[in-house]
Design a protein around this motif. Structure first.
Motif, mmCIF file in Angstrom:
data_model
loop_
_atom_site.group_PDB
_atom_site.id
_atom_site.type_symbol
_atom_site.label_atom_id
_atom_site.label_comp_id
_atom_site.label_asym_id
_atom_site.label_seq_id
_atom_site.Cartn_x
_atom_site.Cartn_y
_atom_site.Cartn_z
ATOM 1 N N ARG A 217 0.849 -1.181 0.000
ATOM 2 C CA ARG A 217 0.000 0.000 0.000
ATOM 3 C C ARG A 217 0.892 1.240 0.000
ATOM 4 N NH1 ARG A 217 -4.803 -1.980 4.210
ATOM 5 N NH2 ARG A 217 -4.841 -4.151 3.451
ATOM 6 N N VAL A 218 0.305 2.389 -0.253
ATOM 7 C CA VAL A 218 1.096 3.610 -0.430
ATOM 8 C C VAL A 218 0.413 4.768 0.289
ATOM 9 C CG1 VAL A 218 1.972 5.272 -2.148
ATOM 10 C CG2 VAL A 218 2.002 2.812 -2.658
ATOM 11 N N THR A 219 1.198 5.742 0.697
ATOM 12 C CA THR A 219 0.672 7.065 1.019
ATOM 13 C C THR A 219 1.530 8.072 0.277
ATOM 14 O OG1 THR A 219 0.032 8.635 2.760
ATOM 15 C CG2 THR A 219 2.027 7.328 3.159
ATOM 16 N N VAL A 220 0.896 8.988 -0.436
ATOM 17 C CA VAL A 220 1.629 9.974 -1.231
ATOM 18 C C VAL A 220 1.633 11.320 -0.522
ATOM 19 C CG1 VAL A 220 1.247 8.893 -3.469
ATOM 20 C CG2 VAL A 220 -0.435 10.515 -2.586
ATOM 21 N N ASN B 299 -4.257 1.983 -4.531
ATOM 22 C CA ASN B 299 -4.351 1.689 -3.100
ATOM 23 C C ASN B 299 -3.397 2.650 -2.397
ATOM 24 O OD1 ASN B 299 -4.358 0.677 -0.490
ATOM 25 N ND2 ASN B 299 -4.481 -1.453 -1.158
ATOM 26 N N SER B 300 -3.888 3.858 -2.193
ATOM 27 C CA SER B 300 -3.027 4.907 -1.660
ATOM 28 C C SER B 300 -3.816 5.861 -0.783
ATOM 29 C CB SER B 300 -2.374 5.702 -2.797
ATOM 30 O OG SER B 300 -1.545 6.738 -2.283
ATOM 31 N N LEU C 44 5.666 -8.171 4.183
ATOM 32 C CA LEU C 44 4.439 -8.471 3.449
ATOM 33 C C LEU C 44 4.235 -9.981 3.349
ATOM 34 C CD1 LEU C 44 2.188 -6.958 1.820
ATOM 35 C CD2 LEU C 44 3.564 -7.426 -0.215
ATOM 36 N N ALA C 45 5.311 -10.704 3.060
ATOM 37 C CA ALA C 45 5.232 -12.162 2.938
ATOM 38 C C ALA C 45 4.882 -12.823 4.263
ATOM 39 C CB ALA C 45 6.560 -12.708 2.412
ATOM 40 N N GLU C 46 5.189 -12.151 5.366
ATOM 41 C CA GLU C 46 4.856 -12.675 6.690
ATOM 42 C C GLU C 46 3.411 -12.376 7.076
ATOM 43 O OE1 GLU C 46 7.723 -11.194 9.490
ATOM 44 O OE2 GLU C 46 9.414 -11.787 8.233
ATOM 45 N N GLY C 47 2.697 -11.703 6.199
ATOM 46 C CA GLY C 47 1.283 -11.444 6.443
ATOM 47 C C GLY C 47 0.969 -10.103 7.059
ATOM 48 N N TYR C 48 1.967 -9.216 7.136
ATOM 49 C CA TYR C 48 1.743 -7.896 7.710
ATOM 50 C C TYR C 48 1.346 -6.897 6.619
ATOM 51 C CZ TYR C 48 4.157 -9.804 11.767
ATOM 52 O OH TYR C 48 4.522 -10.580 12.836
ATOM 53 N N THR C 49 0.581 -5.898 7.004
ATOM 54 C CA THR C 49 0.270 -4.799 6.100
ATOM 55 C C THR C 49 1.469 -3.858 6.055
ATOM 56 O OG1 THR C 49 -2.093 -4.909 6.598
ATOM 57 C CG2 THR C 49 -1.269 -2.846 5.662
ATOM 58 N N VAL C 50 1.893 -3.509 4.854
ATOM 59 C CA VAL C 50 3.045 -2.625 4.677
ATOM 60 C C VAL C 50 2.638 -1.480 3.755
ATOM 61 C CG1 VAL C 50 5.446 -2.417 3.924
ATOM 62 C CG2 VAL C 50 4.634 -4.567 4.954
ATOM 63 N N ARG C 51 2.911 -0.269 4.202
ATOM 64 C CA ARG C 51 2.594 0.922 3.411
ATOM 65 C C ARG C 51 3.884 1.687 3.122
ATOM 66 N NH1 ARG C 51 -2.185 2.894 2.494
ATOM 67 N NH2 ARG C 51 -3.054 1.762 4.280
ATOM 68 N N VAL C 52 4.021 2.143 1.900
ATOM 69 C CA VAL C 52 5.208 2.871 1.460
ATOM 70 C C VAL C 52 4.879 4.357 1.357
ATOM 71 C CG1 VAL C 52 6.909 3.144 -0.380
ATOM 72 C CG2 VAL C 52 6.042 0.858 0.196
#
Length: 305
Positions: free
Chosen positions: A56-59, A92-93, A264-272
């Motif tokens: 996911r992203v935040t701009v 998805n931002s 992310l592969a461990e199932g956590y939500t990650v936002r950039v």
């Protein structure tokens, strides 16, 4: 040495005379690797690429400390356009913004009016908005604005910085509105009168804030590249049975990309966190000040053929 490096880059961040040079030669220093481009249009394919990987992203349209109402309204229009572009491209931002760019230092009524426009548009397009935190002289005004907006809108969050002594009390004061918070260490140059001078104290306080906010039942964004902080969070949520949909990890665009995918592969939500715009100089220097490893990154960009 770490404290010296931080002071040096924060000093550079405060030098307007270097900004013109930086904008011309920034890509040579690796700025194009951590900034999504000069316009939102430039950032769109980068966001789409991150989304395709599950990130996911935040701009954030870079810029702060505007000097006129006209500039503040221009920045407001840019935020409105970003929201519309997020919706139009089905990204998805989220949107992050700095209220000094919207007129916080000029007129309280101006920044309120601009934020209402932004939030109304964000509600229309189902986009979440985070008010970034700036230096400590603006902390109270930013939190007051956030609390007032939170009473009108659910899709809004803000940021708490663990290097400030006041942050634990701020967390308590905000809890009544059930805030969605990004918890960070902090990247501005602050006096020892208001902020912990030692990194170990900043790290310890961040852990305390993460624990308190999560146990209060509030959504928490842990914004750190520090493996010790990440591991602490993993152990904390496991110990207390906190669901993975109550928190996320956030990292900066272009930094620790492999670690982002591992989480992310461990199932956590990650936002950039992806900034864009040509007013990137102060942001870039604060990133160098935050993390010594970023200095090597910049030098690598300088000498890369």
């Amino acid at each position: 040495m770490e404290a010296l490096n931080k002071s040096f880059f924060l000093f550079l961040a405060s030098r307007p005379s270097l900004d013109r040079f930086a904008k011309r030669w920034g890509s040579k220093f690796g700025a194009d690797k951590i900034v999504g481009g000069e316009t939102f249009e430039h950032a769109v394919p980068l966001i789409q690429n991150l989304n395709s990987q599950g990130l996911r992203v935040t701009v954030d349209h870079l810029g702060e400390f505007v000097a006129s109402e006209a500039e503040a309204r221009e920045r407001t229009l840019e935020c409105l356009q970003s929201i519309r572009m997020i919706s139009a491209h089905d990204l998805n931002s989220q949107l992050s913004l700095k209220v000094t760019s919207l007129g916080l230092d000029i007129n309280p009524e101006l920044v309120w009016e601009n934020m209402i426009q932004i939030m109304d548009e964000a509600v229309k397009h189902d986009v979440f908005v985070t008010i970034d935190m700036e230096d400590s002289s603006r902390t109270q005004a930013t939190l007051d604005l956030y609390k007032a907006l939170k009473k009108k809108y659910n899709n809004i969050g803000t940021v708490i910085q663990s290097y400030l002594y006041r942050s634990d009390q701020d967390l308590d004061d905000l809890n009544e509105v059930k805030p969605n918070l990004r918890l960070v260490k902090g990247a501005y140059k602050e006096s020892a009168k208001v902020a912990f001078p030692d990194k170990s104290d900043v790290d310890h306080n961040l852990k305390l804030l993460i624990k308190k906010h999560l146990l209060n039942g509030n959504y928490t964004a842990i914004a750190s590249h520090d493996d010790a902080i990440i591991q602490y969070t993993k152990e904390l949520v496991r110990e207390h049975g906190i669901a993975k949909d109550q928190f996320e990890f956030q990292m900066l665009y272009g930094m620790r990309s492999e670690r982002q995918l591992e989480l992310l592969a461990e199932g956590y939500t990650v936002r950039v966190y992806m900034p864009y715009g040509n007013d990137w100089y102060g942001y870039f220097m604060r990133r160098l000040a935050e993390r010594p490893a970023n200095i090597a990154f910049a030098l690598n960009g300088l000498f890369k053929k």
